[in-house]
Scaffold this active site. Structure first.
Site, PDB file in Angstrom:
ATOM      1  N   ARG A 140       0.800  -1.252   0.000  1.00  0.00           N
ATOM      2  CA  ARG A 140       0.000   0.000   0.000  1.00  0.00           C
ATOM      3  C   ARG A 140       0.821   1.284   0.000  1.00  0.00           C
ATOM      4  O   ARG A 140       0.262   2.364   0.208  1.00  0.00           O
ATOM      5  CB  ARG A 140      -0.934   0.041   1.221  1.00  0.00           C
ATOM      6  CG  ARG A 140      -1.851  -1.154   1.399  1.00  0.00           C
ATOM      7  CD  ARG A 140      -2.842  -1.276   0.264  1.00  0.00           C
ATOM      8  NE  ARG A 140      -3.906  -2.210   0.574  1.00  0.00           N
ATOM      9  CZ  ARG A 140      -4.574  -2.898  -0.351  1.00  0.00           C
ATOM     10  NH1 ARG A 140      -4.272  -2.761  -1.642  1.00  0.00           N
ATOM     11  NH2 ARG A 140      -5.545  -3.703  -0.013  1.00  0.00           N
ATOM     12  N   ASN A 194      -0.390  -2.076  -7.386  1.00  0.00           N
ATOM     13  CA  ASN A 194      -1.550  -1.157  -7.357  1.00  0.00           C
ATOM     14  C   ASN A 194      -1.427  -0.126  -6.241  1.00  0.00           C
ATOM     15  O   ASN A 194      -2.292   0.018  -5.385  1.00  0.00           O
ATOM     16  CB  ASN A 194      -2.871  -1.929  -7.261  1.00  0.00           C
ATOM     17  CG  ASN A 194      -2.971  -2.804  -6.023  1.00  0.00           C
ATOM     18  OD1 ASN A 194      -1.973  -3.068  -5.358  1.00  0.00           O
ATOM     19  ND2 ASN A 194      -4.163  -3.248  -5.710  1.00  0.00           N
ATOM     20  N   HIS A 214      -3.967 -16.297  -6.761  1.00  0.00           N
ATOM     21  CA  HIS A 214      -5.128 -16.669  -5.931  1.00  0.00           C
ATOM     22  C   HIS A 214      -6.205 -17.469  -6.664  1.00  0.00           C
ATOM     23  O   HIS A 214      -7.346 -17.038  -6.764  1.00  0.00           O
ATOM     24  CB  HIS A 214      -5.740 -15.430  -5.260  1.00  0.00           C
ATOM     25  CG  HIS A 214      -5.877 -14.207  -6.117  1.00  0.00           C
ATOM     26  ND1 HIS A 214      -6.398 -14.225  -7.398  1.00  0.00           N
ATOM     27  CD2 HIS A 214      -5.546 -12.918  -5.872  1.00  0.00           C
ATOM     28  CE1 HIS A 214      -6.387 -13.002  -7.882  1.00  0.00           C
ATOM     29  NE2 HIS A 214      -5.867 -12.190  -6.992  1.00  0.00           N
ATOM     30  N   ASP A 235      -1.885 -12.887  -0.452  1.00  0.00           N
ATOM     31  CA  ASP A 235      -2.667 -11.744  -0.963  1.00  0.00           C
ATOM     32  C   ASP A 235      -2.982 -10.793   0.193  1.00  0.00           C
ATOM     33  O   ASP A 235      -4.100 -10.287   0.313  1.00  0.00           O
ATOM     34  CB  ASP A 235      -3.943 -12.219  -1.670  1.00  0.00           C
ATOM     35  CG  ASP A 235      -4.641 -11.089  -2.425  1.00  0.00           C
ATOM     36  OD1 ASP A 235      -4.093  -9.967  -2.489  1.00  0.00           O
ATOM     37  OD2 ASP A 235      -5.756 -11.325  -2.946  1.00  0.00           O
TER      38      ASP A 235
HETATM   39 ZN   LIG Z   1      -5.622 -10.151  -7.063  1.00  0.00          ZN
END
Ligand SMILES: [Zn+2]
Length: 431
Positions: free
Chosen positions: A65, A95, A233, A307
């Site tokens: 993050r 991301n 995942h 994850d």
């Molecule tokens: Zn993902």
């Protein structure tokens, strides 16, 4: 600093080791591995009878993050959580804000992680600029600065032609494309697994097919381009069959399963609408749990990855449809795997080491460490018999959005050496 790790069960299938050993760590490497080593004055002795030592745990799927969402997690707290969970190496997702789609952000992540000093971070770069799925990110430049792999995780790349270009390009650098498989047309605003549970709860369904069509597409494209593909995942029984079939044909496909998709299912989501059970892809059926465990046993699943997806309490404390997807996982992964896979009799510790230490290093193309003299000292030590209850208070992550809070687990990391530095000592993260 010279350490003597005494009385551990040393497990490393790469060198056929599973026996009690004493291990000396000095100057960043393993100096000695013997049945019994007498301590000398210059050694710090860690008495760890009953504990297990394995090559350092690696998590190929972590959301730190940072930059951009430091209120959820920061590189300092996320890497401390990784050390607390027993990890020596993690791969961070792209991301962030700004998106990790150019070399400057790769530099930033690596520099900050080095500064924190809790574990080694191998950043993944984005496949496409801004994760928009429209044009290639500066992959070559990112590789030159240390990107370990590429992924648009958080989103599926919608256009097959774009995915082909991504794979053609990544192949030139011998990097893996890690694919978050999600067809937007099929998934839409899906919240939970499409089936009886979504109907009962009145929530939009996220169908298994929304994941499977991209798994199949990406395997076909890997075959076409020769670029290795790693399915992130993976959650469905049919998706596992697609990977099995691809592997049988010799396609360079690997996949990961998360602890939560192995242990929890859609029926755990009840009318309390607990948002810590909301993640992407969603919890699937009990039959999918069983298929995943079978695939962990038979080698179809290559890697356990968390994850780890921290979110602030105010974001999760909302209506189910409005809460963000994702849960934390770094600090419970080893305990979950040891409890539900090893103690439950599905796999032995050697297989656990393959899933959490050896295969992740292969996928990230990072140095393969072993428990023998001369190897870089990346070592995880855990107490396989320690019974503990997961509590929000004990976590180093900035966020506590874990569905496992309150779970009773068996097995807890005690110590971690990262490149010879003691980053976790007796369950406490060192400064
Ligand atoms: Zn993902």
């Amino acid at each position: 600093m010279k350490y003597l790790l005494k009385g551990v069960r040393a497990v490393d299938p790469a060198i056929g080791l599973d026996v009690q050993r004493d291990i000396v760590i000095e100057d960043g490497v393993i100096a000695q591995v013997e049945a019994s080593i007498a301590p000398t004055e210059d050694m710090i002795v860690l008495e760890r009878e009953g504990c297990v030592a394995i090559p350092g745990l690696v998590d190929v799927h972590v959301h730190l993050r940072d930059p951009g969402f430091e209120y959820k997690e920061a590189i300092e707290t996320g890497t401390a959580a990784a050390a607390h969970g027993g990890f020596t190496d993690i791969c961070s997702m792209a991301n962030t804000n700004p998106v990790t789609d150019e070399a400057a952000i790769i530099d930033y992540v690596i520099d900050k992680a080095n500064e924190a000093g809790h574990c080694t971070v191998h950043p993944a770069g984005a496949c496409t600029k801004g994760l928009a799925g429209e044009s290639l990110a500066e992959m070559g430049d990112m590789v030159a600065h240390g990107a370990a792999a590429f992924t648009d995780d958080g989103r599926g790349i919608q256009d097959a032609g774009m995915m082909r270009r991504v794979m053609d390009y990544a192949k030139m650098f011998d990097k893996v494309i890690m694919s978050h498989c999600q067809d937007d047309g099929l998934v839409g605003k899906g919240q939970v697994n499409e089936g009886p549970v979504s109907t009962k709860l009145g929530l939009a369904g996220w169908p298994a097919a929304g994941e499977e069509v991209q798994i199949q597409r990406d395997i076909v494209l890997s075959e076409l381009t020769g670029c290795p593909i790693h399915i992130q995942h993976l959650t469905t029984a049919h998706g596992l069959d697609l990977v099995r079939d691809g592997k049988a044909r010799g396609v360079a496909v690997t996949c990961e399963a998360t602890p939560h998709h192995l242990v929890l299912c859609d029926e755990d989501i009840t009318t309390t609408y607990d948002t810590n059970l909301k993640m992407n892809p969603p919890l699937r059926s009990k039959a999918d749990n069983a298929a995943l465990i079978e695939a962990v046993k038979d080698g179809t699943v290559d890697v356990i990855a968390t994850d780890h997806a921290p979110h602030a309490a105010f974001e999760k404390e909302r209506e189910f449809e409005l809460a963000p997807f994702g849960i934390t996982g770094l600090e419970t992964s080893l305990g979950i795997v040891n409890t539900y896979l090893v103690e439950a009799g599905h796999i032995d510790l050697n297989r656990m080491v393959e899933l959490m230490c050896i295969n992740p290093r292969k996928i990230l193309r990072i140095e393969q460490v072993t428990l023998e003299p001369g190897s870089t000292a990346d070592i995880t030590v855990f107490d396989p018999a320690a019974k503990w209850t997961v509590e929000a208070d004990g976590m180093y992550s900035k966020s506590q959005n874990s569905p496992f809070i309150g779970f009773e687990l068996i097995g807890k990391p005690t110590d971690v050496f990262c490149k010879g530095k003691l980053t976790l000592e007796d369950g406490v993260v060192t400064a």
